[in-house]
Design a protein around this motif. Structure first.
Motif, PDB file in Angstrom:
ATOM      1  N   ILE A 699       0.837  -1.211   0.000  1.00  0.00           N
ATOM      2  CA  ILE A 699       0.000   0.000   0.000  1.00  0.00           C
ATOM      3  C   ILE A 699       0.866   1.253   0.000  1.00  0.00           C
ATOM      4  CG2 ILE A 699      -1.634   1.340   1.359  1.00  0.00           C
ATOM      5  CD1 ILE A 699      -2.875  -1.311   2.270  1.00  0.00           C
ATOM      6  N   LEU A 700       1.913   1.257   0.828  1.00  0.00           N
ATOM      7  CA  LEU A 700       2.785   2.426   0.903  1.00  0.00           C
ATOM      8  C   LEU A 700       3.460   2.715  -0.433  1.00  0.00           C
ATOM      9  CD1 LEU A 700       4.507   2.066   4.392  1.00  0.00           C
ATOM     10  CD2 LEU A 700       2.826   3.766   3.690  1.00  0.00           C
ATOM     11  N   LEU A 701       3.961   1.656  -1.095  1.00  0.00           N
ATOM     12  CA  LEU A 701       4.630   1.849  -2.377  1.00  0.00           C
ATOM     13  C   LEU A 701       3.673   2.405  -3.427  1.00  0.00           C
ATOM     14  CD1 LEU A 701       6.920  -1.305  -2.665  1.00  0.00           C
ATOM     15  CD2 LEU A 701       7.635   1.068  -2.386  1.00  0.00           C
ATOM     16  N   VAL A 702       2.465   1.869  -3.472  1.00  0.00           N
ATOM     17  CA  VAL A 702       1.492   2.331  -4.462  1.00  0.00           C
ATOM     18  C   VAL A 702       1.098   3.776  -4.197  1.00  0.00           C
ATOM     19  CG1 VAL A 702      -0.838   2.002  -5.357  1.00  0.00           C
ATOM     20  CG2 VAL A 702       0.622   0.016  -4.923  1.00  0.00           C
ATOM     21  N   VAL A 703       0.768   4.074  -2.935  1.00  0.00           N
ATOM     22  CA  VAL A 703       0.326   5.435  -2.601  1.00  0.00           C
ATOM     23  C   VAL A 703       1.458   6.435  -2.796  1.00  0.00           C
ATOM     24  CG1 VAL A 703      -0.477   6.918  -0.734  1.00  0.00           C
ATOM     25  CG2 VAL A 703      -1.449   4.644  -1.021  1.00  0.00           C
ATOM     26  N   ALA A 704       2.665   6.077  -2.325  1.00  0.00           N
ATOM     27  CA  ALA A 704       3.793   7.012  -2.400  1.00  0.00           C
ATOM     28  C   ALA A 704       4.172   7.338  -3.834  1.00  0.00           C
ATOM     29  CB  ALA A 704       4.994   6.429  -1.661  1.00  0.00           C
ATOM     30  N   ASN A 705       4.053   6.391  -4.748  1.00  0.00           N
ATOM     31  CA  ASN A 705       4.471   6.619  -6.127  1.00  0.00           C
ATOM     32  C   ASN A 705       3.345   7.076  -7.037  1.00  0.00           C
ATOM     33  OD1 ASN A 705       7.453   5.606  -6.507  1.00  0.00           O
ATOM     34  ND2 ASN A 705       6.482   4.112  -5.153  1.00  0.00           N
ATOM     35  N   ALA A 706       2.092   6.864  -6.614  1.00  0.00           N
ATOM     36  CA  ALA A 706       0.969   7.223  -7.479  1.00  0.00           C
ATOM     37  C   ALA A 706       0.224   8.465  -7.015  1.00  0.00           C
ATOM     38  CB  ALA A 706      -0.013   6.050  -7.583  1.00  0.00           C
ATOM     39  N   ALA A 707       0.186   8.697  -5.721  1.00  0.00           N
ATOM     40  CA  ALA A 707      -0.659   9.776  -5.208  1.00  0.00           C
ATOM     41  C   ALA A 707       0.101  10.874  -4.483  1.00  0.00           C
ATOM     42  CB  ALA A 707      -1.725   9.191  -4.268  1.00  0.00           C
ATOM     43  N   VAL A 708       1.324  10.596  -4.025  1.00  0.00           N
ATOM     44  CA  VAL A 708       2.080  11.573  -3.247  1.00  0.00           C
ATOM     45  C   VAL A 708       3.224  12.106  -4.092  1.00  0.00           C
ATOM     46  CG1 VAL A 708       3.411  11.986  -1.152  1.00  0.00           C
ATOM     47  CG2 VAL A 708       1.465  10.424  -1.108  1.00  0.00           C
ATOM     48  N   VAL A 709       3.375  13.428  -4.145  1.00  0.00           N
ATOM     49  CA  VAL A 709       4.373  14.056  -5.004  1.00  0.00           C
ATOM     50  C   VAL A 709       5.656  14.348  -4.250  1.00  0.00           C
ATOM     51  CG1 VAL A 709       4.888  16.097  -6.424  1.00  0.00           C
ATOM     52  CG2 VAL A 709       2.595  15.068  -6.476  1.00  0.00           C
ATOM     53  N   TYR A 710       5.541  14.915  -3.072  1.00  0.00           N
ATOM     54  CA  TYR A 710       6.710  15.444  -2.377  1.00  0.00           C
ATOM     55  C   TYR A 710       7.296  14.434  -1.398  1.00  0.00           C
ATOM     56  CZ  TYR A 710       4.926  19.744  -4.373  1.00  0.00           C
ATOM     57  OH  TYR A 710       4.487  20.697  -5.249  1.00  0.00           O
ATOM     58  N   GLN A 711       8.609  14.464  -1.261  1.00  0.00           N
ATOM     59  CA  GLN A 711       9.314  13.468  -0.454  1.00  0.00           C
ATOM     60  C   GLN A 711       9.027  13.620   1.032  1.00  0.00           C
ATOM     61  OE1 GLN A 711      13.494  13.464  -1.479  1.00  0.00           O
ATOM     62  NE2 GLN A 711      13.133  12.128  -3.231  1.00  0.00           N
ATOM     63  N   GLY A 712       8.748  14.831   1.492  1.00  0.00           N
ATOM     64  CA  GLY A 712       8.417  15.003   2.900  1.00  0.00           C
ATOM     65  C   GLY A 712       7.190  14.205   3.278  1.00  0.00           C
ATOM     66  N   GLN A 713       6.171  14.244   2.439  1.00  0.00           N
ATOM     67  CA  GLN A 713       4.954  13.480   2.682  1.00  0.00           C
ATOM     68  C   GLN A 713       5.212  11.984   2.580  1.00  0.00           C
ATOM     69  OE1 GLN A 713       2.524  15.162  -0.358  1.00  0.00           O
ATOM     70  NE2 GLN A 713       2.329  17.153   0.656  1.00  0.00           N
ATOM     71  N   LYS A 714       6.036  11.600   1.605  1.00  0.00           N
ATOM     72  CA  LYS A 714       6.366  10.185   1.456  1.00  0.00           C
ATOM     73  C   LYS A 714       7.089   9.659   2.691  1.00  0.00           C
ATOM     74  CE  LYS A 714       6.714  10.194  -3.605  1.00  0.00           C
ATOM     75  NZ  LYS A 714       7.576   9.927  -4.774  1.00  0.00           N
ATOM     76  N   ARG A 715       7.995  10.454   3.235  1.00  0.00           N
ATOM     77  CA  ARG A 715       8.747  10.006   4.407  1.00  0.00           C
ATOM     78  C   ARG A 715       7.853   9.854   5.626  1.00  0.00           C
ATOM     79  NH1 ARG A 715      13.499  14.205   2.801  1.00  0.00           N
ATOM     80  NH2 ARG A 715      14.443  12.889   1.174  1.00  0.00           N
ATOM     81  N   LEU A 716       6.878  10.747   5.755  1.00  0.00           N
ATOM     82  CA  LEU A 716       5.936  10.593   6.861  1.00  0.00           C
ATOM     83  C   LEU A 716       5.122   9.314   6.693  1.00  0.00           C
ATOM     84  CD1 LEU A 716       4.657  11.733   9.408  1.00  0.00           C
ATOM     85  CD2 LEU A 716       3.034  12.963   7.960  1.00  0.00           C
ATOM     86  N   LEU A 717       4.694   9.022   5.460  1.00  0.00           N
ATOM     87  CA  LEU A 717       3.986   7.769   5.207  1.00  0.00           C
ATOM     88  C   LEU A 717       4.841   6.561   5.566  1.00  0.00           C
ATOM     89  CD1 LEU A 717       2.111   8.321   1.809  1.00  0.00           C
ATOM     90  CD2 LEU A 717       1.096   7.988   4.057  1.00  0.00           C
ATOM     91  N   PHE A 718       6.105   6.589   5.169  1.00  0.00           N
ATOM     92  CA  PHE A 718       7.003   5.475   5.468  1.00  0.00           C
ATOM     93  C   PHE A 718       7.200   5.323   6.981  1.00  0.00           C
ATOM     94  CE2 PHE A 718       9.080   6.201   1.100  1.00  0.00           C
ATOM     95  CZ  PHE A 718       8.136   5.372   0.504  1.00  0.00           C
ATOM     96  N   SER A 719       7.320   6.446   7.687  1.00  0.00           N
ATOM     97  CA  SER A 719       7.503   6.351   9.140  1.00  0.00           C
ATOM     98  C   SER A 719       6.255   5.787   9.808  1.00  0.00           C
ATOM     99  CB  SER A 719       7.836   7.729   9.720  1.00  0.00           C
ATOM    100  OG  SER A 719       6.756   8.625   9.555  1.00  0.00           O
ATOM    101  N   LEU A 720       5.066   6.167   9.303  1.00  0.00           N
ATOM    102  CA  LEU A 720       3.830   5.585   9.839  1.00  0.00           C
ATOM    103  C   LEU A 720       3.760   4.091   9.536  1.00  0.00           C
ATOM    104  CD1 LEU A 720       1.285   8.393   8.846  1.00  0.00           C
ATOM    105  CD2 LEU A 720       2.056   7.810  11.166  1.00  0.00           C
ATOM    106  N   GLY A 721       4.178   3.714   8.316  1.00  0.00           N
ATOM    107  CA  GLY A 721       4.188   2.300   7.975  1.00  0.00           C
ATOM    108  C   GLY A 721       5.167   1.515   8.817  1.00  0.00           C
ATOM    109  N   ILE A 722       6.347   2.081   9.038  1.00  0.00           N
ATOM    110  CA  ILE A 722       7.345   1.416   9.888  1.00  0.00           C
ATOM    111  C   ILE A 722       6.810   1.279  11.309  1.00  0.00           C
ATOM    112  CG2 ILE A 722       9.606   1.761  10.973  1.00  0.00           C
ATOM    113  CD1 ILE A 722      10.538   2.917   8.289  1.00  0.00           C
ATOM    114  N   PHE A 723       6.198   2.343  11.826  1.00  0.00           N
ATOM    115  CA  PHE A 723       5.639   2.287  13.186  1.00  0.00           C
ATOM    116  C   PHE A 723       4.594   1.174  13.293  1.00  0.00           C
ATOM    117  CE2 PHE A 723       1.864   3.526  15.637  1.00  0.00           C
ATOM    118  CZ  PHE A 723       2.386   3.479  16.925  1.00  0.00           C
ATOM    119  N   TRP A 724       3.691   1.126  12.323  1.00  0.00           N
ATOM    120  CA  TRP A 724       2.601   0.145  12.408  1.00  0.00           C
ATOM    121  C   TRP A 724       3.125  -1.279  12.280  1.00  0.00           C
ATOM    122  CZ3 TRP A 724      -2.065  -0.643  14.059  1.00  0.00           C
ATOM    123  CH2 TRP A 724      -2.769  -1.770  13.631  1.00  0.00           C
ATOM    124  N   THR A 725       3.923  -1.559  11.242  1.00  0.00           N
ATOM    125  CA  THR A 725       4.367  -2.943  11.017  1.00  0.00           C
ATOM    126  C   THR A 725       5.280  -3.424  12.131  1.00  0.00           C
ATOM    127  OG1 THR A 725       6.155  -2.093   9.615  1.00  0.00           O
ATOM    128  CG2 THR A 725       4.159  -2.814   8.515  1.00  0.00           C
TER     129      THR A 725
END
Length: 790
Positions: A699-725
């Motif tokens: 989900i993170l890979l799809v959302v980060a590459n298809a819906a999110v443009v800026y790296q700051g937002q992508k990094r927050l998504l990755f940190s949330l994914g890391i926290f959850w998993t």
């Protein structure tokens, strides 16, 4: 009969069209200004060619009764003056003939230049008398300051022409004229012979000190409102004003009053006294040994000169030259001379200044060929500097000195005003990137605290004989986009800090619980050391998210590449080998005892970590994550981004294959160990952890590459994914054990068991594991025969 073969019928229009073909690179500007400038330059370069073709056509149509030879001097001046008034951007319109005549208007003031036909280099005897009838030319020079007469002595080394075989005509030196037509067929031979041009035969020599020689003077004249030479007081035209004045020598006091009588060529076969009327400057000048004339004669085609500076106006100019011909009675075309126009880039520069001087956009046109001389700018700079003739590095101390000359300025050295630094720095950045046509390049000016983006567009103007290649560079301020970073003051900063900190705290608490209850049987049977290492690696993975904070520097980009991927594989490898261990113990249908020690299990995780380390090391040197500038445009809006990226997608592909492969294989192995009895069975936790990691990562890979443009937002998504998993997996393994410990402590019957469990922890675990391995094949077999064990 006078003719101009290259202009016959529709051929003239084809020549113009071919000459002015504008060839542009496919890359498109991201703003309209580039197209506007390109169109303006195209129109600008058509004007001088059209004018010369019109003059040549007028000559061919018998507009000049003597074919523009000496008797037509004043008629040409009247016609030419009208053109100069219509096209003020022309520096000079002039022509030279094979007989040595020269006539034209131009330069900064309204003036005319004229040279009588004939050859310089005539001999002067010891009494100062010229040979033959050349005395009238030898005594026609004048002192430009006082107006006194001067002899026209040719300096040693001065050039002059000398006829060969009485200047009889021969084939010109151009390629078409030198072809061997005799070897061709009838049709080809006729076309070949028609293309042959004939030229008078003479040589260019230099005067030596063994003989005194004289030259034919080229005089500069004051002109009246009709454009013809004059010295009548109160009738002299001046540049830039309608007021009439008088003609003076350079002292500003002495009036020009010259009446030299003689049978000059301009008189048309008689005697006249107006040949030098209004002439106040004398110069040794013969068009036949000037570069523009020699080049055109050699090519026998219209051609452009490279841009060059005019000393008098300190402006960049260019010369367009056109050969003209006479046709003999036998049909042969004889080269008669060259029409030329000196065309300054004042109009182009004025266009840039008028449209962009008060704008934030800065425009520069420079040559494609090194050293990339400036052609025109919107900053008001001319791209010309006055320097000493013997040392171009030294500025000219006195502009009126004959020791100085005008020199062109490369784009890298432009520094006439403050905004020139914007052009210079943008050019240097473009040069470093080899002038890419399809993308924007950022630069920062030394004294202007603004970030600029520049883009270049190439175009060429050429025909078979000449070629001009220029670059248009448009530089405009850009907005800095800071959404690719997470820094203090951003909303995302607090969210990421909270998320990563909570992940570290949760994993630390779970690890503390494991340590505290490591003597309890539910913890012992789960292999607390191995489970503790997994929880610690999850804590480190959350801790690595703090590397997402801060600017996108080369150092931080590389650190993020290492920390996140290294600790992700570290945690994943421990989970993977734990899954593999369960599969080894219970995943086989063979009825044999299988054991795997904790040490061996730990060793199995090492290769995965080492392989990830090797991959990271390779990309650190081959294709590291680096700070990369990215300029994006949307219409006229341009933004500048600084991101972390690799040169190629290789790292992304390798990580998808390696890390994704571990997750996929781990899910398969976890599914195969689902039938172990509950005391030892962690398959449900393993399956849920593996599946959760796979789903969240996808989900993170799809959302980060298809819906999110800026790296700051992508990094927050990755940190949330890391926290959850990481927290989900840690809780799945630790909390059920803690609940069993709590349940045992609440039951009196389990107290003594808990005390004895710690006495022989390793032995008990080995016994239980062996028992499970003996039981598992039977259960696995029964499940495969149709039983659905829940």
């Amino acid at each position: 009969m006078i003719s101009h073969p290259s202009l016959n019928a529709a051929a003239s229009f084809r020549v113009v069209a071919a000459l002015l073909s504008i060839h542009s690179v496919d890359a498109e500007f991201n703003f309209e200004v580039g197209n506007r400038i390109h169109e303006r330059v195209s129109v600008f370069m058509k004007t001088p060619t059209n004018i010369l073709f019109q003059i040549a056509r007028y000559r061919d149509n018998q507009g000049f009764s003597h074919g523009m030879h000496a008797p037509d001097r004043d008629a040409f001046f009247r016609f030419n003056d009208a053109l100069m008034e219509t096209y003020p951007e022309f520096q000079s319109i002039y022509y030279g003939l094979e007989d040595g005549m020269f006539a034209g208007h131009g330069f900064n003031n309204k003036i005319a230049n004229y040279r009588e036909p004939g050859h310089s280099g005539y001999s002067i005897d010891s009494n100062g008398i010229a040979e033959g009838d050349m005395q009238k030319h030898y005594t026609s020079c004048v002192n430009a300051t006082s107006g006194g007469p001067l002899p026209c002595d040719l300096a040693v080394g001065g050039k002059y022409t000398e006829c060969v075989n009485d200047c009889d005509i021969e084939k010109c030196a151009d390629q078409d004229s030198q072809r061997d037509c005799a070897a061709m067929g009838d049709l080809e031979r006729a076309a070949c012979e028609a293309s042959i041009k004939w030229c008078p035969s003479y040589t260019i020599k230099e005067a030596t000190d063994d003989m005194r020689r004289g030259y034919l003077v080229r005089s500069t004249y004051c002109i009246n409102s009709e454009g013809i030479p004059s010295q009548a007081p109160g009738e002299i035209a001046k540049k830039g004003t309608d007021e009439l004045g008088s003609c003076y020598f350079s002292d500003g006091v002495t009036l020009v009053d010259r009446k030299i009588e003689g049978d000059y060529a301009v008189c048309g076969g008689g005697v006249c006294n107006n040949t030098f009327e209004g002439a106040y400057i004398s110069r040794d000048y013969d068009p036949r040994w000037r570069e523009w004339y020699i080049t055109t004669k050699a090519l026998q085609k219209p051609n452009w000169s490279p841009p060059y500076p005019f000393f008098s106006s300190q402006e960049i100019g260019i010369t367009f030259s056109l050969p003209i011909y006479n046709m003999l009675d036998d049909g042969r075309d004889v080269f008669d001379g060259v029409l030329a126009v000196d065309y300054t880039f004042t109009d182009l520069s004025n266009f840039l200044r008028t449209n962009y001087k008060k704008s934030s956009t800065v425009v520069a046109i420079f040559e494609q060929e090194a050293p990339h001389y400036i052609v025109a700018t919107s900053t008001g700079s001319t791209g010309v500097k006055l320097v000493l003739k013997n040392d171009e590095e030294v500025p000219c101390p006195d502009p009126s000195s004959s020791d100085c000359k005008a020199a062109r300025v490369p784009a890298a050295e432009l520094a006439e005003n403050e905004m020139d630094t914007v052009i210079r720095n943008a050019f240097l950045r473009q040069q470093a990137e080899q002038f890419p046509q399809a993308r924007l390049i950022s630069s920062r000016s030394d004294n202007v605290d603004t970030l600029f983006a520049s883009q270049v567009k190439s175009f060429s103007i050429f025909d078979q004989s000449s070629k001009l290649e220029w670059q248009i560079m448009i530089t405009t301020p850009v907005e800095w986009e800071d959404a690719d970073t997470i820094v203090v003051g951003d909303i995302l900063f607090g969210v990421l800090i909270a998320t990563a900190s909570l992940g570290v705290v949760v994993c630390a608490v779970l690890f503390g619980l494991l340590i505290k209850n490591r003597a309890e049987r539910p913890v012992i049977t789960s292999d607390w050391r191995f489970l503790g290492a997994f929880v610690v690696s999850c804590s480190l993975l959350n801790l690595s998210c703090f590397a997402f904070l801060g600017p996108n520097t080369d150092e931080l980009c590389l650190l993020r590449m290492w920390l996140v991927h290294f600790f992700f594989v570290l945690a994943l490898s421990l989970l993977f080998v734990k899954t593999y261990r369960m599969y080894t113990l219970v995943g086989s249908n063979t009825f044999r005892r299988v054991t795997m020690s904790h040490a061996r299990t730990a060793r199995l995780a090492i290769p995965f970590v080492l392989l990830q380390t090797l991959i990271l090391l390779i990309f650190t040197f081959v294709d590291p994550s680096k700070s990369t500038e990215l300029i994006e445009s949307s219409g006229s809006d341009i933004t500048h981004r600084l991101i972390c990226s690799h040169k190629t997608p290789a790292f992304f592909i390798v990580m998808i294959v390696y890390e994704g492969g571990l997750i996929l294989v781990g899910c398969v192995l976890a599914f195969k160990t689902r039938n172990l009895e509950s005391e030892f069975n962690e398959s449900k936790e393993i399956i849920l952890s593996m599946y959760d990691t796979a789903v969240i990562s996808t989900i993170l890979l799809v959302v980060a590459n298809a819906a999110v443009v800026y790296q700051g937002q992508k990094r927050l998504l990755f940190s949330l994914g890391i926290f959850w998993t990481s927290c989900f997996a840690s809780c799945m393994f630790v909390l059920p054990r803690m609940m069993k410990v709590q349940k045992q402590r609440s039951s009196p019957s389990t107290g003594r068991h808990a005390m004895t469990a710690g006495i022989s922890e390793a032995a008990q675990r080995e016994h239980d594991a062996s028992a499970s391995s003996r039981m598992a094949p039977v259960r696995e077999s029964s499940t495969e025969n149709g039983e659905n064990e829940q």
